[in-house]
Design an enzyme around this catalytic site. Structure first.
Site, mmCIF file in Angstrom:
data_model
loop_
_atom_site.group_PDB
_atom_site.id
_atom_site.type_symbol
_atom_site.label_atom_id
_atom_site.label_comp_id
_atom_site.label_asym_id
_atom_site.label_seq_id
_atom_site.Cartn_x
_atom_site.Cartn_y
_atom_site.Cartn_z
ATOM 1 N N ASP A 1 0.840 -1.201 0.000
ATOM 2 C CA ASP A 1 0.000 0.000 0.000
ATOM 3 C C ASP A 1 0.876 1.252 0.000
ATOM 4 O OD1 ASP A 1 -2.287 1.913 1.144
ATOM 5 O OD2 ASP A 1 -3.282 0.048 0.598
ATOM 6 N N ASP A 2 0.335 2.332 0.461
ATOM 7 C CA ASP A 2 0.962 3.661 0.447
ATOM 8 C C ASP A 2 2.344 3.642 1.111
ATOM 9 O OD1 ASP A 2 1.298 6.358 0.328
ATOM 10 O OD2 ASP A 2 -0.486 6.866 1.490
ATOM 11 N N ARG B 1 -5.493 16.455 3.535
ATOM 12 C CA ARG B 1 -4.468 15.431 3.771
ATOM 13 C C ARG B 1 -3.121 15.889 3.186
ATOM 14 N NH1 ARG B 1 -3.533 9.105 2.128
ATOM 15 N NH2 ARG B 1 -3.128 8.373 4.207
ATOM 16 N N LYS C 1 -4.004 -1.071 -6.754
ATOM 17 C CA LYS C 1 -5.040 -0.374 -5.972
ATOM 18 C C LYS C 1 -4.894 1.109 -6.280
ATOM 19 C CE LYS C 1 -6.352 0.567 -1.140
ATOM 20 N NZ LYS C 1 -5.981 0.285 0.251
ATOM 21 N N TRP C 2 -5.882 1.668 -6.921
ATOM 22 C CA TRP C 2 -5.863 3.075 -7.376
ATOM 23 C C TRP C 2 -6.668 3.890 -6.375
ATOM 24 C CZ3 TRP C 2 -6.021 4.636 -13.149
ATOM 25 C CH2 TRP C 2 -6.239 5.997 -13.289
ATOM 26 N N ASP C 3 -5.955 4.608 -5.542
ATOM 27 C CA ASP C 3 -6.578 5.364 -4.454
ATOM 28 C C ASP C 3 -6.810 6.807 -4.883
ATOM 29 O OD1 ASP C 3 -7.528 5.915 -1.923
ATOM 30 O OD2 ASP C 3 -5.724 5.284 -0.871
ATOM 31 N N MET C 4 -7.636 7.515 -4.142
ATOM 32 C CA MET C 4 -7.888 8.943 -4.391
ATOM 33 C C MET C 4 -8.410 9.509 -3.076
ATOM 34 S SD MET C 4 -10.108 11.485 -4.840
ATOM 35 C CE MET C 4 -11.702 10.707 -4.853
ATOM 36 N N ASN C 5 -7.618 10.389 -2.458
ATOM 37 C CA ASN C 5 -7.896 10.725 -1.067
ATOM 38 C C ASN C 5 -8.280 12.163 -0.774
ATOM 39 O OD1 ASN C 5 -7.526 8.249 0.558
ATOM 40 N ND2 ASN C 5 -5.559 8.230 -0.480
ATOM 41 N N ASP D 1 -12.864 2.335 4.523
ATOM 42 C CA ASP D 1 -11.715 2.223 5.428
ATOM 43 C C ASP D 1 -12.123 1.622 6.756
ATOM 44 O OD1 ASP D 1 -9.686 3.073 3.837
ATOM 45 O OD2 ASP D 1 -9.711 5.150 4.528
HETATM 46 C C1 DGJ Z 1 -6.955 5.431 1.946
HETATM 47 C C2 DGJ Z 1 -7.320 4.019 1.653
HETATM 48 O O1 DGJ Z 1 -8.691 3.837 1.787
HETATM 49 C C3 DGJ Z 1 -6.551 3.082 2.569
HETATM 50 O O2 DGJ Z 1 -6.919 1.768 2.346
HETATM 51 C C4 DGJ Z 1 -5.084 3.285 2.329
HETATM 52 O O3 DGJ Z 1 -4.746 2.864 1.045
HETATM 53 C C5 DGJ Z 1 -4.700 4.734 2.539
HETATM 54 N N1 DGJ Z 1 -5.532 5.608 1.770
HETATM 55 C C6 DGJ Z 1 -3.273 4.976 2.178
HETATM 56 O O4 DGJ Z 1 -2.920 6.297 2.204
#
Ligand code: DGJ
Length: 744
Positions: free
Chosen positions: A368-369, A445, A478-482, A550
């Site tokens: 992951d990250d 963030r 896993k393509w995340d977007m936060n 999450d």
């Molecule tokens: C948000 C994701 O939902 C988590 O599972 C994880 O990948 C974090 N970001 C990592 O920054």
């Protein structure tokens, strides 16, 4: 299935074995909805469903003696400014300043199959015989603009999809200020409206409210995603509708950006439902010769309750929205290191985790990250898509080989749409952010949104990440977007196109997804957005599974997965067993319960297996063996049934039943234990009445088996002794039942 056209009455009847959708071209050339619901006979005279009456304040659309008024007419694509005072489906600003359009029928065509909406995501027909498509063409003479309304009916599903296309023919430009994907009008308001709403860690809770005169809506304005707060879906159900009985209309939008899904009940109790791109802050300029296509709306009608509506969405989306090699494959059991390590890892730690995971039967290790740039916390690194060699001396390429040597596949986390100001990318391209010159750049963030409206930005990110993938053994991404968008402005667009930023951004995301999935067709993509903030059909078109939330607490997941299942198939829901006490809630639930809930998803783990005892690894080995045996049934072949709702009581239950009804798996979870209370009954659904099933479940390590016919299990219910729940841990205890048909 067929689309029938009655020339004399100018009526289109879209029908298959279960539904009818009837459209009429009215005297003023606009389209009217005469009927939508359970299949009815076809006949020329369906215009009897047209209602027209003389009323005060009537604005009449045609010369005397006509009394045809748009205000009281159930229209297919209502416009603004011509006597209909409800919300319009479209507004087009012309150079004169007028927003008044008059689209009248010109022609239509009926074709086999379903045309692609690329670059927009949409459902598809694999074979032209699966669907038929009707395009009705309208024209506005004054602005010289075309409007096409496009309808597809599927042969085997109670499904109609819709979208609209607006094309500017004349020399002057027009600006689309509102263009919904679909607008449907039902002749009464005796409905409850179901929405999926929430927030981070509690996405897609079910909210049900009665319809009343006025507007109710669910919508997103976050720019980067359909959002955790709202999902691009609403359903209208008749009061008293249950999982297995009652009339329901589902409306789902295949889109990942700002959306609006709205009902409006008029003073005459007509219910207008519309959904599409959120018109708030949206404006799209069309120069002469340009077209704009709306996203696709997918409408499901069920006269067999909510459960049937969901199963239709599940099968349609799993087999005719999701694409690629992973569509029909059960998903690998993964270990994701996020909750196990967060940013605190190095290569040795990852290998230690992976080797323990291999012992437990896990098949895919996901890093992951934190593997790239100077990413040791969330202040830095986004945008620098190259390996942090201090943490991982072998690089992603070496690490992925070592993981594969342990017998696992390797997966990688990315967040390609984002940038930290503390990154080489930002230092090289400070103007690549979505930001408004002269305004403070809001952060979230500690990160900012890259301007994906610009092709050169998308190109650059694509090149960077391709270098990593090309040089490594990557099976999963896993393509995340936060974060959500703020200051939606692009320095690359002129002033009169700033209303296009948020839709162009999503098109940029779709473009990058298209390029990566086409270049790496074997890679399994999982979308993610701070958990489930972009869990929508648009994403499923590119990434066949999505991180659901999450929140990994087993009981909270009952609600989140239950709500998500209204529309989304089990196989699209990323679901992991995590450590206890749970990191989001500090709640401790038995490991059996965590697995019992996660197995109704794309099963995986999110903890540090190197911290587990051999005994725990043995338990996990048992769980992974179980999932390998049943995942084809749960994820691919089976139909999903909701049996007990966590929104309504202490118990939750759901089941997957094989299509031939010979096998089933069910999970039963209780919230709090009850002392000295009566036995429980679990009533199954979807079984064959006359089939004798062997029903097994495990309690405290012992397998208990009984036999019962399908009708007993569905109508009398399976008795559950609370003692068993006590032995499974009491509070938050779960039981998993397997059903196998006994050979006759
Ligand atoms: C948000 C994701 O939902 C988590 O599972 C994880 O990948 C974090 N970001 C990592 O920054």
């Amino acid at each position: 299935m067929s689309i029938i056209y009655h020339k004399n009455t100018r009526i289109f009847h879209l029908t298959n074995s279960s539904i009818s959708y009837v459209i009429r071209i009215m005297e003023n050339g606009q389209a009217e909805n005469l009927y939508y619901g359970k299949k009815i006979h076809d006949r020329e005279g369906l215009e009897c469903f047209h209602e027209e009456a003389m009323r005060s304040h009537l604005a009449v659309a045609l010369p005397e003696p006509s009394i045809l008024s748009m205000q009281y007419t159930r229209q297919e694509y209502p416009g603004y400014g011509r006597g209909d005072y409800r919300s319009p489906a479209f507004v087009i600003l012309q150079e004169s300043g007028s927003r008044i359009s008059d689209f009248t029928y010109v022609s239509h065509r009926i074709e086999e199959g379903k045309p692609s909406l690329a670059p927009l995501p949409a459902t598809y027909a694999e074979d032209p015989s699966e669907a038929q498509t009707l395009t009705i063409c309208f024209h506005d003479d004054l602005s010289d603009t075309d409007l096409d309304l496009v309808y597809t009916i599927y042969r085997d599903y109670p499904v109609i999809t819709r979208h609209a296309r607006i094309s500017q023919k004349g020399p002057e430009s027009v600006t689309i200020e509102r263009a919904m994907s679909a607008s449907v009008e039902l002749p009464d308001k005796k409905f409850e409206m179901i929405r999926l709403t929430g927030a981070w860690a509690r996405e897609r809770y079910i909210k049900t409210t009665p319809l009343e005169v006025g507007i109710q809506a669910v919508h997103s304005l976050t720019g980067t995603g359909s959002s955790a707060e709202a999902n691009p879906f609403l359903a209208l159900q008749r009061p008293g509708t249950t999982e297995s009985a009652g009339e329901v209309y589902g409306f789902s939008l295949v889109y990942s950006g700002n959306f609006l899904a709205q009902t409006e009940v008029s003073s005459f109790d007509l219910t207008r439902v519309m959904l599409g791109i959120n018109p708030e802050s949206f404006a799209w300029k069309l120069e002469s010769g340009e077209s704009f296509t709306t996203p696709e709306a997918v409408m499901v009608y069920s006269d067999q309750g909510l459960g049937h509506m969901s199963r239709v969405y599940h099968r349609l989306y799993r087999t005719r929205l999701v694409r690629g090699v992973w569509r029909d494959r059960p998903r690998p059991i993964l270990l994701n290191n996020w909750e196990g390590t967060y940013f605190d890892f190095d290569e040795n730690k990852l290998l230690e985790m992976a080797s323990r995971a291999a012992e437990a039967g896990i098949e895919l290790f996901v890093l992951d990250d934190g593997w790239f740039g100077k990413r040791n916390d969330d202040y830095a690194g986004l945008g620098d898509w190259f390996c942090n060699m201090e943490k991982i001396p072998s690089g992603i390429s070496g690490l992925s080989e070592k993981i594969e040597a342990l017998g696992l596949k390797f997966g990688l986390w990315v967040e390609l749409e984002m940038i930290n100001k503390d990154s080489d990318l930002y230092r090289a391209h400070p103007d690549w952010l979505i930001a408004c010159p002269g305004r403070f750049e809001s952060h979230s963030r500690h990160q900012h949104v890259l301007d994906f409206t610009r092709k050169e930005v998308v190109d650059h990110i694509y090149e960077m990440i391709c270098r990593v993938i090309d040089s490594s053994r990557i099976s999963y991404i896993k393509w995340d977007m936060n974060r959500y968008m703020t200051e939606p402005f692009s320095v690359a667009l002129p002033a009169d196109r700033q209303g296009e930023v948020m839709h162009r951004y999503i098109l940029g995301v779709y473009d990058l997804y298209t390029r990566l999935t086409e270049r790496f067709p074997e890679i399994l993509f999982e979308s993610c957005a701070s958990g489930g903030a972009r869990f929508d059909p648009g994403m499923l078109y590119f990434a066949p599974q999505a991180w659901t939330s999450d929140d990994t607490d087993a009981y909270e997941r009952c609600k989140i997965q239950y709500g998500s299942s209204l529309v989304y198939p089990v196989v699209s829901m990323g679901a992991h067993v995590s450590a206890v006490p749970n990191h989001q809630l500090a709640r401790t639930t038995p490991i059996e319960t965590r697995a019992a809930v996660a197995m109704f998803g794309t099963f995986g783990y999110e903890l540090d297996p190197a911290m587990l005892s051999d005994y725990d690894i043995e338990i996990i080995k048992g769980q992974t063996d179980f999932v390998k045996k049943y995942r084809d049934l749960i994820q691919i072949d089976g139909d999903f049934y909701r049996l007990l709702s966590p929104f309504e009581g202490n118990e939750t239950a759901f089941a997957a039943v094989s299509r031939d009804k010979k096998r089933a798996v069910a999970t039963f979870v209780q919230r709090l234990n009850k002392v000295n209370a009566s036995w429980l009954r679990l009533r199954f659904a979807g079984l064959a009445e006359d089939v004798l099933y062997r029903v097994s479940h495990q309690v405290g390590g012992n397998i208990l088996t009984t036999e019962a016919y399908g009708d007993e299990l569905m109508y009398a219910g399976l008795p559950i002794d609370r003692e068993e729940l006590l032995r499974q841990g009491g509070d938050f205890a779960a039981l998993v039942f397997t059903l196998e048909a006994k050979e006759a």
